[in-house]
Design an enzyme around this catalytic site. Structure first.
Site, PDB file in Angstrom:
ATOM      1  CG  LEU A   1      89.369  54.104  66.133  1.00  0.00           C
ATOM      2  CD1 LEU A   1      90.038  53.979  64.780  1.00  0.00           C
ATOM      3  CD2 LEU A   1      88.919  55.531  66.381  1.00  0.00           C
ATOM      4  CB  CYS A   2      84.868  49.703  69.840  1.00  0.00           C
ATOM      5  SG  CYS A   2      85.553  48.183  69.252  1.00  0.00           S
ATOM      6  CG  HIS A   3      80.398  52.526  66.496  1.00  0.00           C
ATOM      7  ND1 HIS A   3      81.192  51.950  65.529  1.00  0.00           N
ATOM      8  CD2 HIS A   3      80.009  53.723  66.007  1.00  0.00           C
ATOM      9  CE1 HIS A   3      81.264  52.764  64.493  1.00  0.00           C
ATOM     10  NE2 HIS A   3      80.569  53.845  64.759  1.00  0.00           N
TER      11      HIS A   3
ATOM     12  CG  MET B   1      85.757  44.776  67.850  1.00  0.00           C
ATOM     13  SD  MET B   1      87.298  43.850  67.627  1.00  0.00           S
ATOM     14  CE  MET B   1      88.294  44.516  68.931  1.00  0.00           C
ATOM     15  CD  GLU B   2      81.097  45.269  71.181  1.00  0.00           C
ATOM     16  OE1 GLU B   2      81.190  46.503  71.166  1.00  0.00           O
ATOM     17  OE2 GLU B   2      81.209  44.583  70.144  1.00  0.00           O
TER      18      GLU B   2
ATOM     19  CG  ASP C   1      93.984  39.095  89.309  1.00  0.00           C
ATOM     20  OD1 ASP C   1      95.116  39.535  89.626  1.00  0.00           O
ATOM     21  OD2 ASP C   1      92.967  39.309  89.993  1.00  0.00           O
TER      22      ASP C   1
END
Length: 145
Positions: A61-63, A99-100, A114
């Site tokens: 739901l992130c733009h 969020m970014e 990794d």
């Protein structure tokens, strides 16, 4: 998704951080740049930026945001045998970039994992959090220590 069409475009900034703890020997390899897969910090920096850019593809739901700047910093903490990642993300838009910044930190740390997991599978990522955000209707926010 939340409707942001009525919001004004403003300069928005978010800073997030996190760390990955590892064996001292693993940290020394990261620091020296001698990992078998290559330059761990350089590749993790690019991965973090890519993570910020692709956040809306990963979080449903992130733009999607037009990022204007993403800065990634890695700091070695030999006393704690850890690597700290701090990301600042910026945009000129109608919704924040928290969020970014958070996604970038996590993708950067996952990339470190990794790249050296063959020598240290016991690494632990923790303390991933938003440190501050600025801009928008709600203004500024800073995490408590």
């Amino acid at each position: 998704m939340v409707d942001v069409s009525g919001k004004s475009s403003t300069h928005r900034t978010a800073i997030a951080s996190g760390r990955i703890r590892m064996q001292a020997a693993t940290l020394a390899i990261v620091q020296s740049g001698t990992a078998r897969k290559g330059d761990v910090l350089g590749i993790a920096r690019v991965a973090a930026i890519q993570g910020a850019k692709r956040t809306s593809e990963l979080v449903p739901l992130c733009h999607p945001l037009p990022l204007t700047h993403v800065q990634v910093q890695f700091d070695l903490d030999t006393a704690a045998s850890a690597l700290h990642c701090t990301v600042q993300a910026e945009t000129l838009g109608r919704t924040g970039v928290e969020m970014e910044a958070l996604t970038a930190v996590q993708v950067g740390l996952l990339t470190v994992y990794d790249m050296v997991k063959a020598i240290d599978r016991g690494m632990v990522m923790d303390n991933i959090r938003l440190l501050e955000k600025h801009g928008g209707k709600s203004g500024s926010w800073t995490a408590e220590a």
